[in-house]
Every structure is written in C-alpha cells, then in structure tokens.
Write a protein that holds these residues in place. Structure first.
Motif, PDB file in Angstrom:
ATOM      1  N   UNK A 274       4.577  -5.995 -10.478  1.00 19.20           N
ATOM      2  CA  UNK A 274       3.816  -6.604 -11.698  1.00 19.20           C
ATOM      3  C   UNK A 274       2.412  -6.180 -11.862  1.00 19.20           C
ATOM      4  N   UNK A 275       1.798  -5.663 -10.973  1.00 15.63           N
ATOM      5  CA  UNK A 275       0.233  -4.859 -11.079  1.00 15.63           C
ATOM      6  C   UNK A 275       0.246  -3.716 -10.192  1.00 15.63           C
TER       7      UNK A 275
ATOM      8  N   UNK B 206       0.980  -1.150   0.067  1.00 18.90           N
ATOM      9  CA  UNK B 206      -0.071   0.018  -0.032  1.00 18.90           C
ATOM     10  C   UNK B 206       0.966   1.122   0.008  1.00 18.90           C
ATOM     11  N   UNK B 207       0.947   1.917  -1.302  1.00 17.07           N
ATOM     12  CA  UNK B 207       2.125   2.629  -1.369  1.00 17.07           C
ATOM     13  C   UNK B 207       1.669   4.016  -2.018  1.00 17.07           C
ATOM     14  N   UNK B 208       1.006   4.801  -1.455  1.00 15.85           N
ATOM     15  CA  UNK B 208       0.337   5.789  -2.164  1.00 15.85           C
ATOM     16  C   UNK B 208       1.662   6.986  -2.139  1.00 15.85           C
ATOM     17  N   UNK B 209       1.396   8.021  -2.733  1.00 16.48           N
ATOM     18  CA  UNK B 209       2.422   8.897  -2.703  1.00 16.48           C
ATOM     19  C   UNK B 209       2.199   9.777  -1.247  1.00 16.48           C
ATOM     20  N   UNK B 210       3.234   9.588  -0.355  1.00 16.13           N
ATOM     21  CA  UNK B 210       3.149  10.303   1.015  1.00 16.13           C
ATOM     22  C   UNK B 210       4.122  10.578   1.439  1.00 16.13           C
ATOM     23  N   UNK B 211       4.451  10.799   2.629  1.00 13.24           N
ATOM     24  CA  UNK B 211       5.769  11.080   3.494  1.00 13.24           C
ATOM     25  C   UNK B 211       6.726  10.024   3.617  1.00 13.24           C
ATOM     26  N   UNK B 212       6.056   8.766   3.366  1.00 14.10           N
ATOM     27  CA  UNK B 212       7.099   7.569   3.375  1.00 14.10           C
ATOM     28  C   UNK B 212       7.283   7.023   2.140  1.00 14.10           C
TER      29      UNK B 212
ATOM     30  N   UNK C 105      -0.684   6.030  -5.762  1.00 14.42           N
ATOM     31  CA  UNK C 105      -1.366   7.155  -6.553  1.00 14.42           C
ATOM     32  C   UNK C 105      -1.377   7.376  -7.889  1.00 14.42           C
ATOM     33  N   UNK C 106      -2.603   7.842  -8.418  1.00 12.58           N
ATOM     34  CA  UNK C 106      -2.721   8.125  -9.934  1.00 12.58           C
ATOM     35  C   UNK C 106      -1.581   8.810 -10.337  1.00 12.58           C
ATOM     36  N   UNK C 107      -1.082   8.342 -11.553  1.00 15.75           N
ATOM     37  CA  UNK C 107       0.292   8.991 -11.917  1.00 15.75           C
ATOM     38  C   UNK C 107       1.618   8.591 -11.523  1.00 15.75           C
ATOM     39  N   UNK C 108       1.684   7.854 -10.852  1.00 16.33           N
ATOM     40  CA  UNK C 108       2.772   7.122 -10.182  1.00 16.33           C
ATOM     41  C   UNK C 108       3.492   6.313 -11.323  1.00 16.33           C
ATOM     42  N   UNK C 109       4.722   6.467 -11.556  1.00 16.85           N
ATOM     43  CA  UNK C 109       5.391   5.652 -12.728  1.00 16.85           C
ATOM     44  C   UNK C 109       6.583   4.771 -12.114  1.00 16.85           C
ATOM     45  N   UNK C 110       6.997   5.407 -11.096  1.00 16.33           N
ATOM     46  CA  UNK C 110       8.138   4.701 -10.436  1.00 16.33           C
ATOM     47  C   UNK C 110       7.663   3.319  -9.827  1.00 16.33           C
TER      48      UNK C 110
END
Ligand code: G6P
Length: 613
Positions: free
Chosen positions: A564-565, A524-530, A553-558
C-alpha cells in the motif's frame, strides 16, 4: 533512574535547581521536589512533572536561597505521590536528602530505626537513609560528612545522595555508589547533578565521582574522601558539551531533533577514525587489545533495549567480517545465569547512557571471570566506560528523548568499524573489500540526510493513515531483522500501540494468524541477499489482506506493486542497511505518537537511564 541536582553559591538556588531538574527529567518524571535553606530548611514537593512543582510554587514568595537540593523521581519504593516525592527530611527536620538508586537492605534498617524510636512519613527507601545518617550523627556525635561516611558502611545498594543541613548554609554533603554523580566547579559556586546537563550552562569544569566517595562542599571549598576516609585529589575535567546540544533548537520534541541530527551524529562518530581516500580506519580504544580481539574464541555482547538491538546487528557484522562467533545477551538475563565465560572471551557492553544497572552488573560478572570488556557508549565519563577495559564512544552528543534514535545508528556505526578493523587484521576480509566497505560507511551520513529530506512528509501521511491501528507487525530478514525489533520497540515506547518485530520467515510460525485487513505490516525489505525471500513473505501477507508498508531500496518496483505504501532509502551494502532503514521507522513512531497526542519525549512509565535492575 531519578535525577538529582544541588547548588551552593551566589546564584538563586531555586532557579538553578528547577532548570537542572527540567534537564534531568528524562531520568524520571513521577514527582519533583526541592529543599532550600531560606530561613528554615523547607521542602517543596509534588507528584507530577517539574512544571507542576513550579506552577505550585508560583505564588510562594520565600524561595530566596543560595543553597538547595532537588529531585525528579522514577518511582521504585512507594507509589508516585507528594509524600513519597523527594527530598525527605530527617526526623528532626534539620536535614534533608535526595537520592537516586535503591537501598536493598532498607527494610531491616527501617525496622532497626523504628525500634530506636524513628517514625517515617513515606514508603521510600531513601527516607531510611537520612534517618540512618541522623541516628549515626546523634549517636556518634560526629560531623555530617562523618555520619554519611559511616552510614555508607551499613547501606547495601546503589545510591547517589546529597544531604543539606540547617547547621551550615554553605555545606552540601554528597556520596556515590553505583549511581552517577558529577560535581560542577564554578567561580565560588558548586553544582552536583546526576549528569552534566544541569551544569554546562554555568561551568565546563567537572569532577566525575567514583564509587565509594564522599564529597563535602563547605565554606566555598571542595573536599573528596573515600569511604575509608582517605583524601582524594579531585580530578577536574573540561566538559565537551555545548548548551545548544541539550536544547530543542526549534524542534517540537527532542526526539525529532535527535532523528534529524543523525547526519551530523554519524559524521561525528566517524570523524578522525575513517579516511576512505587513504584506506584508513582506526579506533584508538582497540589498538592495545587488537591481538586479543583477533584471537578471541567468541564475542559476547550485552545490552538492554535499543542497545541490545544494536548488538544483534553487530552479531551479523562480526560473524561476516571477522569470522568470530557472537552471542548477544540481554544484560539482565546474562547476569543471573551462571554464564560460561573465560579469559579467551571478549565482552562488548553497549549502552547509550553508560549507566544501565543490568549492563554494569553484567560487566562486573564477566570481568570477574577474566574476560576483556569493551564499552560502546555515548555519555562520556559515565559508569560503563569507566568499568570497562577499553572501548569506543559513539560521539552522538546528548540524547534526551526517552526513545533512543541517534544512539542506535551511532552504535551500529561504531560496531561496524570494530568488525572491519578486526576482519582486516585477521585477514578475514580482503583489502579491496575493506576499501569498499569503508567507502560505503563514509557515504552513510549523506544518505541519512537524503532519507530525512525525502521521507518525512510521506511518513507523516502514513502515520495519520495508521494511527488508530491496535497492533503493528514489523518484519525483516538478516541484517534487517533487528531493525524490525527496533521499529516495533519505537512504536510501543511512545505511541503505546502494541507492536511486534519478527524475522519475516518466522512469521509463518504464529504471527500470520493475526493478519487480517486491519493489520498494518511493516516490511524492511531493501535490495539485499534475502530480497527474493522477503518478496515471498510480502506475497503471503498480501494474500491474507494485511496492509503492507515497505521500506525498500530506491528504484524498487516489485515491492511497490504489492504494498500500500513504500518508503525509499538509498542503495547501500546490506551490512550497513540498518543505519538507513531504521530512520523511516523512527519517523513513523514519532508521527504516530504526535498524531495521537502522546508525550513523545517522556512516555509514560519509562525512563531513559535505567539505573535500577
Ligand atoms: C531504557 C531506555 C531505552 C534504552 C535502554 C538501554 O529502556 O528507555 O531507550 O535503549 O534503557 O539503555 P542504555 O543507556 O544502556 O542504552
């Protein structure tokens, strides 16, 4: 656990009771049974679900009756079989009982009754209750309701019971202590049930019983007395529940319906409470205690299961916004320690059902030590809201699937509102931050709607791909660590696949040994402080050939490059991200369970309301 329902009136009792039992089946489904006054007092019972009982009675021609009692069981004393199923007869078979709860001193009562000549058919504690009532009735030569009242003074434990007797075909006698019981008041008819769902299609007028009360319905009249034999004037309330809320409404399962209801349930949880345009946020239940909350030395949160996970999210919320130290406790552990609690503490009890026995006991313990108790519950009128000083309902509507979904997002939303209100009052967040946060909160229902529209098909595909995995690991950091726990719990509950949730960094201290090319790891890895930290954790799993599924988070490419998904959720302030990131995980467990052919709404061994410790 266990669900009880009873009826007396002008309808066919059999149909009312069977329908009611189906609505209460979430409380247990080991066996089902019914007793009717149809010529004699006849008991029909069967191991398995209500549908099995119904099928066994298909060719039974004599179910005509206007009074009856029924039970759906979650086994405690005695294995699930036909004999241990309720209702249970008295020795002379003139009476029968249904019981939800546990009689703690049943063994000594049973011994005593055996010495007086009683013989028992089942291994249950419930059968002892009706024999005790029978013994008192014969010995004291008193009425049935008097015998029930006197039996209550001897029985230790929790119960909601209903007794039917041959002596009067207009009479039901019921009592409660520690297990829920609702009376439905119709036109010349009465209903008794563990909750309002079997009642709502017939009447919206209900009376929620309190502990130590005895109900007598006789000759079309309702009387309530206390165990001390004092009369009580029934307080009739109007149910705020519609029949459509407790039906599947075209969905294959209640769980799926409840996942998809979240945009609405979240709007309902905020309705009348948040107005971002006016910078307004209020929870009625907090007003009276605002000063106590602001001055609290500490907040202790108690709950079980999914509610405990919501409590873990709240720990982050209260510490960040209100700067109050928080401890989150399993209610079952808290109640049996000798916890240090005093009048400067605030205890928040979280419970969907409002009936969880351990949470109720934790509340009583904290109360006895002088703490102020707030409830965050879903079921209106349930026991926990009545045991607390104040609280806030989450207004998610009835949740019937055993795996909790919309209750979790509703709980986190209400707890977030509490944290913001206290933070604003204390000045631990600025006005502009407060404004920003309530605007973010208000945007959540639309974002959840978007997630449901855009991810369901993809998650179904992922579920198909991974359904044969033997283990899953769920990893998250910060606000999303509790979501990792919740995602793993959802999968375990309904698909029976072993899953563990872990803080992503802690993985290096053990679980990493499990990683191989078979192991699905859900990040569970949204763009946040960690974010940067969790990217490193993903790298570590990838290096060991684990199969990575990431909620990002939408737009994440890294992260997409490493996984895999990836499943996208919209951008939101990290404090509220659990309300978004949990949704694809609910869908994942649902689709895995469906593709494995599991019973999604009634998973084995579980019950929704755990009214025994
Ligand atoms: C049971 C249910 C769970 C729930 C837990 C706590 O285990 O199956 O879904 O989270 O009880 O229940 P509560 O009603 O107190 O939230």
């Amino acid at each position: 656990m266990c669900g009880i329902v009873a009826y007396v009136g002008h309808r066919q009792a059999y149909q009312v009771i069977i329908n009611g039992l189906k609505r209460l089946e979430y409380r247990g489904y080991d066996s089902a049974g019914i007793a009717l006054l149809n010529g004699g007092l006849n008991v029909y019972k069967k191991k398995g679900k209500v549908a099995d009982l119904e099928a066994s009675l298909k060719n039974e021609g004599h179910l005509n009756s206007h009074i009856g009692i029924g039970h759906t069981r979650w086994a405690t004393h005695g294995e699930p079989n036909d004999t241990n199923a309720h209702p249970h007869y008295s020795a002379n078979k003139n009476m029968a009982i249904i019981h939800n709860g546990i009689i703690e001193n049943y063994a000594s009562l049973k011994q005593d009754l055996i010495s007086k000549g009683h013989t028992f058919q089942s291994e249950t504690d419930s059968e002892v209750f009706i024999h005790l009532i029978e013994h008192i009735k014969d010995y004291e030569k008193c009425s049935l309701d008097e015998a029930v009242r006197l039996a209550m003074t001897q029985v230790v434990g929790a119960y909601a019971i209903v007794v039917i007797s041959k002596e009067d075909s207009t009479q039901l006698v019921a009592a409660r202590k520690g297990s829920p019981l609702v009376v439905g008041v119709g036109e010349g008819e009465y209903f008794l049930a563990s909750d309002a769902t079997p009642i709502v299609e017939y009447t919206k007028k209900v009376v929620y019983l309190n502990d130590h009360e005895v109900v007598v319905i006789r000759g079309g009249e309702l009387h309530i007395r206390t165990v001390e034999d004092l009369p009580i004037t029934p307080y009739i309330q109007t149910l705020d529940m519609e029949l459509t809320q407790i039906e599947k409404g075209g969905y294959k399962h209640f769980m799926l319906k409840e996942i998809f209801e979240q945009p609405k349930s979240l709007r309902d949880s905020m309705r009348g409470r948040i107005n971002a345009d006016k910078n307004h946020l209020v929870l009625g239940g907090l007003i009276e205690y605002q000063q106590r909350l602001m001055n609290a030395q500490r907040i202790v949160i108690v709950g079980c299961g999914t509610s405990w996970h919501a409590g873990l999210v709240a720990e982050y919320l209260f510490e960040e916004f209100a700067r109050i130290p928080v401890e989150v406790e399993y209610a079952s552990e808290f109640r049996y320690r000798n916890p240090v609690i005093n009048e400067n503490d605030i205890v928040i009890a979280i419970s969907q059902s409002g009936e969880t026995a351990d949470t109720l006991a934790a509340i009583e313990l904290a109360k006895s030590k002088g703490a102020i108790i707030f409830g965050v519950c879903n079921v209106v009128g349930s026991s926990i809201p009545r045991a607390t000083h104040s609280g806030a309902y989450i207004h998610a509507g009835p949740e019937i699937g055993v795996a909790s979904t919309k209750a979790f997002t509703g709980q986190v939303t209400v707890l977030a509102m509490m944290a913001l209100i206290i933070g604003r009052a204390k000045g631990t967040i600025t006005e502009s931050k407060f404004q920003e946060m309530i605007t973010e909160l208000s945007s959540i229902p639309d974002k959840v709607e978007h997630i449901l529209k855009t991810t369901d098909e993809q998650v179904r595909y992922i579920a198909e791909e991974f359904k044969d995995a033997k283990n899953f690991l769920y990893l998250g950091r910060g606000y999303n660590f509790p979501v990792a726990l919740e995602g793993a719990l959802k999968l375990k509950e309904i698909s029976y696949i072993h899953a563990e949730g872990y803080p992503a960094a802690e993985m290096k201290h053990g679980p990493i040994a499990l990683i191989d090319e078979q192991m699905p790891v859900v990040f569970i890895a949204p763009k946040d402080s960690s974010y940067e930290k969790i990217v490193s954790n993903i790298q570590e799993i990838k290096a060991r050939k684990g199969r990575i599924i990431a909620v990002v988070t939408e737009g994440d490419t890294e992260i997409s490059r490493l996984s895999e998904f990836t499943i996208n959720v919209p951008q939101i302030h990290e404090a509220f991200s659990p309300i978004l990131t949990v949704v694809p995980l609910q869908l994942l467990s649902y689709h895995v369970a469906v593709s494995l052919g599991k019973d999604v709404d009634q998973p084995r061994n579980l019950a929704k309301a755990v009214t025994v410790e």
